[in-house]
Design an enzyme around this catalytic site. Structure first.
Site, PDB file in Angstrom:
ATOM      1  N   SER A   1     -37.063  31.110 -67.847  1.00  0.00           N
ATOM      2  CA  SER A   1     -37.969  32.115 -68.395  1.00  0.00           C
ATOM      3  C   SER A   1     -37.922  32.119 -69.920  1.00  0.00           C
ATOM      4  CB  SER A   1     -37.598  33.494 -67.861  1.00  0.00           C
ATOM      5  OG  SER A   1     -36.380  33.935 -68.431  1.00  0.00           O
TER       6      SER A   1
ATOM      7  N   GLU B   1     -37.795  24.390 -71.942  1.00  0.00           N
ATOM      8  CA  GLU B   1     -39.038  24.268 -71.183  1.00  0.00           C
ATOM      9  C   GLU B   1     -39.231  25.603 -70.490  1.00  0.00           C
ATOM     10  OE1 GLU B   1     -41.597  24.447 -68.834  1.00  0.00           O
ATOM     11  OE2 GLU B   1     -40.420  23.273 -67.408  1.00  0.00           O
ATOM     12  N   LEU B   2     -40.217  26.401 -70.973  1.00  0.00           N
ATOM     13  CA  LEU B   2     -40.230  27.819 -70.650  1.00  0.00           C
ATOM     14  C   LEU B   2     -41.485  28.293 -69.922  1.00  0.00           C
ATOM     15  CD1 LEU B   2     -38.755  29.079 -74.035  1.00  0.00           C
ATOM     16  CD2 LEU B   2     -37.530  28.460 -71.945  1.00  0.00           C
TER      17      LEU B   2
ATOM     18  N   CYS C   1     -44.107  26.046 -63.531  1.00  0.00           N
ATOM     19  CA  CYS C   1     -44.358  26.387 -64.936  1.00  0.00           C
ATOM     20  C   CYS C   1     -45.789  26.083 -65.358  1.00  0.00           C
ATOM     21  CB  CYS C   1     -43.391  25.628 -65.835  1.00  0.00           C
ATOM     22  SG  CYS C   1     -41.657  26.054 -65.573  1.00  0.00           S
TER      23      CYS C   1
ATOM     24  N   GLU D   1     -46.727  35.333 -67.707  1.00  0.00           N
ATOM     25  CA  GLU D   1     -46.474  34.287 -66.714  1.00  0.00           C
ATOM     26  C   GLU D   1     -46.152  34.994 -65.395  1.00  0.00           C
ATOM     27  OE1 GLU D   1     -43.926  30.209 -66.308  1.00  0.00           O
ATOM     28  OE2 GLU D   1     -42.846  31.971 -66.988  1.00  0.00           O
TER      29      GLU D   1
END
Length: 472
Positions: free
Chosen positions: A228, A247-248, A281, A375
């Site tokens: 996250s 990598e979010l 993602c 997200e």
């Protein structure tokens, strides 16, 4: 069953602290895993220091051979790895099998890249003082890579971190997601069977405070985190590691213009929105469709969405399985209800079936609604109508995130314009943002992260450039 031990310096170790592993569909615990405390985390660090020395001493061809051997063992255990991913992660079986195949490919690419780490000559005679000297840049391993991995790709994300780390000559400490630790432990077993130096193999499920202890340790040279945004940026703020890859994720958008192949676009968007219950993602969350085709295209999306089968991921006909926990499904459902209370319309889904969230499409959402601006990480798709292409690009860019985006059009000029203007790590023309092959550079801009994955690119993040100047 007895709790499964963690792996410290290639040795199996039981601890008094354990966590249950729960099947996301049945909600039945089926295993327990030992977790590391502060003492075990420190021991893992000490082991990894020696492991880094041993890995750095291995020539490239030996590191490559180890990785190729690992890939062969993963092939032999592919069915078991698939079973584990389905049981602990709730991923439908065909997608779990695909993840295993991709993970094997990721390790193979890492094995190939291990023998392609190029050094570089530096010209010195451009200045009088440099005449007669020879200079070169050596790319050397950083030392210890701390890999913190997510639940949604419990195997391939480990491979995207550990594969390049070992290829470059580093040791690795892997902290798998607490909800899906079994895959990581099985991967550790395969590393040992493949013959990696045991000190370089550390798989330690642990709680947040112990993970933070490792993140702040100065012996960590590289932190590679997938998860996250809030946690990722926080970890970056507290780690002394010189190399950090985050990598979010994001809320990926797709533009569908009037000249698009609508059948192709609808098919791909439905696949990209609901694979693994939207817990990807680069899952498609926002669709922008031109007004002239909006009615027909939205009808096509709704029709396809209504045919999806939600249920047991073990069943071959299931398209959408459970979210990782019932609490996550309830949270996403609340965000849907909030959107509806402020004017959004449910075109399909929008409800819970037991603890499963039914695939949902929403219209008339506003930019500030969580279903569009956050997200959601859930099987929820928003559809917004636009008039001009510039307007669509502006709306897509109206996001804190920028991982990948897609555009469907037959106009080359429009496609080039989109590629130049859309603020993302990757723009895909006539495809969805969820497309990824494991050799490509993968990463985002804005709050979607820093650095790039893909073995070749990750190796650059996990090595240092060292300048050598020789005076004959």
């Amino acid at each position: 069953m007895d709790p499964l031990p963690l792996i410290l310096g290639g040795t199996y170790r039981r601890t008094p602290s354990v966590i249950p592993v729960v099947n996301p569909y049945s909600q039945v615990p089926f295993a327990e895993v030992c977790t590391a405390g502060p003492h075990e985390a420190e021991e893992a660090m000490q082991q990894a220091v020696e492991g880094a020395r041993l890995m750095a001493a291995l020539p490239a061809h030996e590191r490559s051979a180890l990785l190729f051997r690992l890939a062969r063992l993963m092939e032999e255990e592919a069915d078991l790895l698939t079973d584990i991913i389905v049981r602990e992660g709730g991923k439908v079986r065909r997608l779990a099998a695909t993840e295993v195949t991709r993970a094997i490919t990721t390790i193979r690419i890492s094995a190939e890249e291990a023998v392609r780490i190029h050094d570089q000559m530096v010209p010195m005679d451009g200045y009088q003082a440099g005449v007669g000297r020879i200079a070169m840049i050596l790319r050397v391993p950083v030392g210890i890579v701390l890999a913190i991995t997510p639940f949604n790709f419990p195997l391939n994300q480990i491979c995207h971190k550990a594969g390049p780390a070992y290829a470059a000559g580093n040791a690795c400490i892997i902290k798998p997601a607490s909800l899906t630790p079994l895959t990581g432990l099985k991967f550790g077993e395969l590393l040992l069977r493949a013959g990696f130096p045991k000190e370089a193999v550390n798989i330690i499920p642990c709680k947040t405070d112990v993970a933070e202890q490792m993140v702040t340790d100065r012996r960590i040279a590289c932190l590679s985190f997938t998860g996250s945004p809030g946690i990722g940026w926080y970890l970056r703020s507290i780690t002394p590691a010189r190399h950090v890859t985050l990598e979010l994720g994001g809320n990926a958008g797709v533009i569908v213009h009037e000249d698009a192949d609508q059948t192709l676009a609808a098919s791909r968007i439905i696949e990209g929105a609901y694979a693994h219950a939207g817990q990807v993602c680069i899952s498609v969350q926002r669709v922008f469709v031109q007004r002239s085709i909006a009615d027909s295209f939205i009808h096509e999306l709704v029709s396809r969405c209504n045919t999806l089968v939600t249920g047991d991921p073990e069943e071959s006909e299931t398209d959408v399985g459970p979210m990782i926990t019932p609490e996550k499904a309830i949270w996403a459902h609340l965000k849907i209800e909030e959107a509806v209370a402020h004017g959004a319309r449910i075109l399909c889904g929008g409800r819970l079936s037991g603890h499963l969230l039914v695939p949902t499409i929403l219209a008339d959402t506003a930019p500030n609604m969580a279903v569009r601006c956050e997200e959601l990480f859930a099987p929820v798709l928003t559809v917004t109508v636009y008039d001009t292409f510039d307007e669509a690009v502006t709306m897509l860019n109206d996001s804190r995130y920028g991982l990948q985006a897609g555009i469907f059009t037959k106009d080359l000029g429009r496609a080039i314009y989109a590629a130049q203007k859309i603020q993302c790590g990757a723009v895909l023309i006539n495809d969805i943002p969820m497309f990824r092959i494991d050799s490509m550079p993968y990463g985002g801009v804005k709050e979607s992260g820093i650095g790039r994955e893909g073995p070749y690119f990750a190796i650059r993040e996990m090595t240092e450039e060292r300048l050598i100047i020789i005076r004959p």
